[in-house]
Motif scaffolding. Sequence first.
Motif, PDB file in Angstrom:
ATOM      1  N   CYS A 568       0.880  -1.171   0.000  1.00 51.90           N
ATOM      2  CA  CYS A 568       0.000   0.000   0.000  1.00 51.90           C
ATOM      3  C   CYS A 568       0.921   1.226   0.000  1.00 51.90           C
ATOM      4  CB  CYS A 568      -0.900  -0.015   1.225  1.00 51.90           C
ATOM      5  SG  CYS A 568      -1.995   1.418   1.341  1.00 51.90           S
ATOM      6  N   TYR A 569       0.921   1.975  -1.093  1.00 52.38           N
ATOM      7  CA  TYR A 569       1.875   3.063  -1.273  1.00 52.38           C
ATOM      8  C   TYR A 569       1.266   4.419  -0.926  1.00 52.38           C
ATOM      9  CZ  TYR A 569       4.362  -0.524  -3.947  1.00 52.38           C
ATOM     10  OH  TYR A 569       4.980  -1.678  -4.337  1.00 52.38           O
ATOM     11  N   VAL A 570       2.161   5.367  -0.696  1.00 48.75           N
ATOM     12  CA  VAL A 570       1.768   6.755  -0.465  1.00 48.75           C
ATOM     13  C   VAL A 570       2.615   7.632  -1.377  1.00 48.75           C
ATOM     14  CG1 VAL A 570       1.619   8.658   1.185  1.00 48.75           C
ATOM     15  CG2 VAL A 570       1.159   6.305   1.937  1.00 48.75           C
ATOM     16  N   ILE A 592      -4.787  16.428  -6.725  1.00 42.69           N
ATOM     17  CA  ILE A 592      -4.804  15.011  -6.309  1.00 42.69           C
ATOM     18  C   ILE A 592      -5.626  14.179  -7.283  1.00 42.69           C
ATOM     19  CG2 ILE A 592      -5.694  13.441  -4.541  1.00 42.69           C
ATOM     20  CD1 ILE A 592      -4.908  15.560  -2.454  1.00 42.69           C
ATOM     21  N   GLN A 593      -6.800  14.677  -7.663  1.00 47.91           N
ATOM     22  CA  GLN A 593      -7.649  13.935  -8.594  1.00 47.91           C
ATOM     23  C   GLN A 593      -6.974  13.774  -9.945  1.00 47.91           C
ATOM     24  OE1 GLN A 593     -10.577  12.489  -7.497  1.00 47.91           O
ATOM     25  NE2 GLN A 593     -10.286  11.388  -9.429  1.00 47.91           N
ATOM     26  N   SER A 594      -6.266  14.816 -10.396  1.00 44.34           N
ATOM     27  CA  SER A 594      -5.565  14.743 -11.683  1.00 44.34           C
ATOM     28  C   SER A 594      -4.437  13.722 -11.629  1.00 44.34           C
ATOM     29  CB  SER A 594      -5.005  16.123 -12.046  1.00 44.34           C
ATOM     30  OG  SER A 594      -6.035  17.056 -12.214  1.00 44.34           O
ATOM     31  N   LEU A 595      -3.721  13.674 -10.508  1.00 49.11           N
ATOM     32  CA  LEU A 595      -2.649  12.684 -10.357  1.00 49.11           C
ATOM     33  C   LEU A 595      -3.213  11.269 -10.344  1.00 49.11           C
ATOM     34  CD1 LEU A 595      -0.529  14.530  -7.644  1.00 49.11           C
ATOM     35  CD2 LEU A 595       0.231  13.990  -9.963  1.00 49.11           C
ATOM     36  N   VAL A 596      -4.328  11.104  -9.635  1.00 48.80           N
ATOM     37  CA  VAL A 596      -4.967   9.778  -9.581  1.00 48.80           C
ATOM     38  C   VAL A 596      -5.377   9.320 -10.972  1.00 48.80           C
ATOM     39  CG1 VAL A 596      -7.017   8.538  -8.777  1.00 48.80           C
ATOM     40  CG2 VAL A 596      -5.748  10.004  -7.200  1.00 48.80           C
ATOM     41  N   PRO A 602       1.737   1.505  -9.175  1.00 51.79           N
ATOM     42  CA  PRO A 602       2.140   0.094  -9.090  1.00 51.79           C
ATOM     43  C   PRO A 602       1.211  -0.746  -8.224  1.00 51.79           C
ATOM     44  CG  PRO A 602       3.477   1.428  -7.623  1.00 51.79           C
ATOM     45  CD  PRO A 602       2.613   2.390  -8.384  1.00 51.79           C
ATOM     46  N   GLY A 603       0.271  -0.140  -7.569  1.00 50.48           N
ATOM     47  CA  GLY A 603      -0.654  -0.840  -6.693  1.00 50.48           C
ATOM     48  C   GLY A 603      -1.539   0.174  -5.992  1.00 50.48           C
ATOM     49  N   GLU A 604      -2.202  -0.246  -4.933  1.00 49.81           N
ATOM     50  CA  GLU A 604      -3.060   0.660  -4.176  1.00 49.81           C
ATOM     51  C   GLU A 604      -2.215   1.803  -3.627  1.00 49.81           C
ATOM     52  OE1 GLU A 604      -6.419   0.339  -0.623  1.00 49.81           O
ATOM     53  OE2 GLU A 604      -4.988  -1.288  -0.971  1.00 49.81           O
ATOM     54  N   THR A 605      -2.620   3.041  -3.913  1.00 48.08           N
ATOM     55  CA  THR A 605      -1.791   4.197  -3.573  1.00 48.08           C
ATOM     56  C   THR A 605      -2.639   5.354  -3.066  1.00 48.08           C
ATOM     57  OG1 THR A 605      -0.231   3.574  -5.340  1.00 48.08           O
ATOM     58  CG2 THR A 605      -0.019   5.790  -4.413  1.00 48.08           C
ATOM     59  N   PHE A 606      -2.221   5.928  -1.928  1.00 50.90           N
ATOM     60  CA  PHE A 606      -2.783   7.183  -1.446  1.00 50.90           C
ATOM     61  C   PHE A 606      -1.995   8.329  -2.075  1.00 50.90           C
ATOM     62  CE2 PHE A 606      -3.975   4.337   2.046  1.00 50.90           C
ATOM     63  CZ  PHE A 606      -5.311   4.686   2.229  1.00 50.90           C
ATOM     64  N   VAL A 607      -2.692   9.358  -2.534  1.00 47.55           N
ATOM     65  CA  VAL A 607      -2.031  10.552  -3.054  1.00 47.55           C
ATOM     66  C   VAL A 607      -2.363  11.707  -2.122  1.00 47.55           C
ATOM     67  CG1 VAL A 607      -1.790  12.128  -5.002  1.00 47.55           C
ATOM     68  CG2 VAL A 607      -2.206   9.685  -5.420  1.00 47.55           C
ATOM     69  N   ILE A 608      -1.333  12.379  -1.608  1.00 43.60           N
ATOM     70  CA  ILE A 608      -1.548  13.493  -0.672  1.00 43.60           C
ATOM     71  C   ILE A 608      -0.667  14.669  -1.070  1.00 43.60           C
ATOM     72  CG2 ILE A 608      -2.167  11.979   1.254  1.00 43.60           C
ATOM     73  CD1 ILE A 608       0.658  12.425   2.366  1.00 43.60           C
ATOM     74  N   VAL A 609      -1.092  15.843  -0.674  1.00 41.27           N
ATOM     75  CA  VAL A 609      -0.277  17.055  -0.809  1.00 41.27           C
ATOM     76  C   VAL A 609       0.276  17.371   0.571  1.00 41.27           C
ATOM     77  CG1 VAL A 609      -0.270  19.510  -1.374  1.00 41.27           C
ATOM     78  CG2 VAL A 609      -1.632  17.914  -2.742  1.00 41.27           C
TER      79      VAL A 609
END
Length: 633
Positions: A568-570, A592-596, A602-609
Amino acid sequence: MNRERFDSLVAYLEDYAAKHPTRYLLRVGLLAVLGYAYLLIIVAALLLVIFAVVMTGRINFLVIKLLWIPLLLVAAVGRALWVKFPAPEGHELKSDEAPRLFELAGEVRQRLAAPTLHTVLVTDDFNAAVVQRPRLGVFGWQQNYLIVGLPLMHALSRAQFRSVVAHEFGHLSGNHGRFGGWVYRVRQTWDQLLTRLQAEGRRGSFVFERFLNWYAPFFNAYTFVLARRQEYEADACAVEVAGRNAAAEALASIAVKAKFLDESYWQSVFKRADVNPAPPNEAFAGMFAALKHDAVTDANAQTWFKRSLLEQTSSVDTHPSLAARLAAMGYEGSEAAELQHQLPHIFSPIGESAADYYLGEAGANLTTEMNRTWREQVQTAWRERHKYVCEAREQLDALEAKRRTVELDDAELWTQIRLIVEMENAAAAEPAARELLVREAQHAGANFLVGQAMLARDDEAGIAHLERAMNNDYQTVFAGCELLHDFYTGRGQTEDVERIQRRGREHYERLEAARSERQTFEPSDALEPHDLNDAQVENLRDGIRDFADVCTAYLARKTVAQLPEVPCYVLAVITEKRWYNFRAQNANNELIQSLVNGLEFPGETFVIVLEDKYKPLRRSLKQIAGAQIFPRE
């Protein structure tokens, strides 16, 4: 309450209900009343608080804000008490369309002193049911539906279908239907209330949740036993109206023909997509003909019957097992041969089905409509499957041609194995899968296929392969448990059946715990270095370059206790800011939505600023080796 405690409670209550039926029903009723009483006490207490505050006369903005919480909770309870039951779906039959069916329903209803039938619906399901829809929510005023599946009517003789109708009306007869319906509405009230409170994030919902954590498991166990007892009582109504043999033959025939549809008929229909670009016009018409004849003359029919008898009553389904229901009707012996001797018409082809007799021309019209609707529903998926198969065949041919000149590497060999399974079956892919196991003995996919093929020919050595697959890949556990459950059931190995059921439940609980653990990411969560190779990092870095707002990006892996083998990546980014450029919060959300949407993760990933509550993470991320992936360190 975990599954084992629930099973233990259900077993105790079944014994208690058998010995003390009146006391048991009294307990169910008192538990249901307790649920309503708690709701009313909470509502009364909230209203009393509101009244007391208002009577003080000290009303200001803060008081109004605080009073808003109990008012919302009272409103949520009020809406939950108005339980909404959607009308069941299906083709509504009029009495002039199928007079014989309505005559049968009226006769059976009168015989069992059941309430008025308001609507008859026909569906494309292999099932039958009665549904009571309370038009006044928790206050009742029932609208009664009889729902019959056209496939089921084609699968049964007139006498067998008569027993099914009697069974369904048995659920409505006497106090059985009224009491059961009331208890069901209590359960729905609680479901609606908690769903609303959780969905709307009501503050103060803990006053309901804490009670429900204690109340729900006990109420569920008590009503589970009630529902199962009602199945036996409905079976007794079927015997009373249609006769013992017809009722028992209906149960056995339904069990066999349900397996025929799942394991033979529909598989053969969808297999045609491999050859034909368009779905057939007469899928249901073909099914109805097959249910009358092919289902009982199929070489697997005896095996399906034997498996059905060996299936055990579980706490997952309120319906008792076939063997238990037949035993309750007085049929001695559990061997398939013994019961087949007592029920000689189980494997007799049907001449005139219940659908032919009771529906007549209406049945033919419904068949035409079901054929058309089904074709429209599957058309897109059918074309996609046909296109995929054509491309897969080309790929398989290319691999076969390459294999004649050079040895395939492991990835190519696994691709070939998967394609063979999709084009044919696991047995056809077994030789290639064994070849892969020589190179990589722990390969989960190859072990699963070899195990599946071996169990299909009743070779118990396949168990070891399935166990190896399930130990190496969590995604094979449910499918492996299902194969092993059927294998052990067929051999009557009760202890192994129970063991594999426990394993499936434990795996489900583990997946639920893992899902809960990965739902959110907080600044306090532990992080560790990512495990991506250089090519994967470079691919992610290339994607980030397209986002001008991102000046720095870090990638780390969230430390998890459940399924640690599944990463589980961040992805944490820092945006480029200038003194003259104010950046609103919604801009970060949009980034964040654009990055998603724009990156390949590579797998399940949280995107945060790395702003606001996440800003302190900047220092810890800098200290993780290899975490900074953009710009290149």
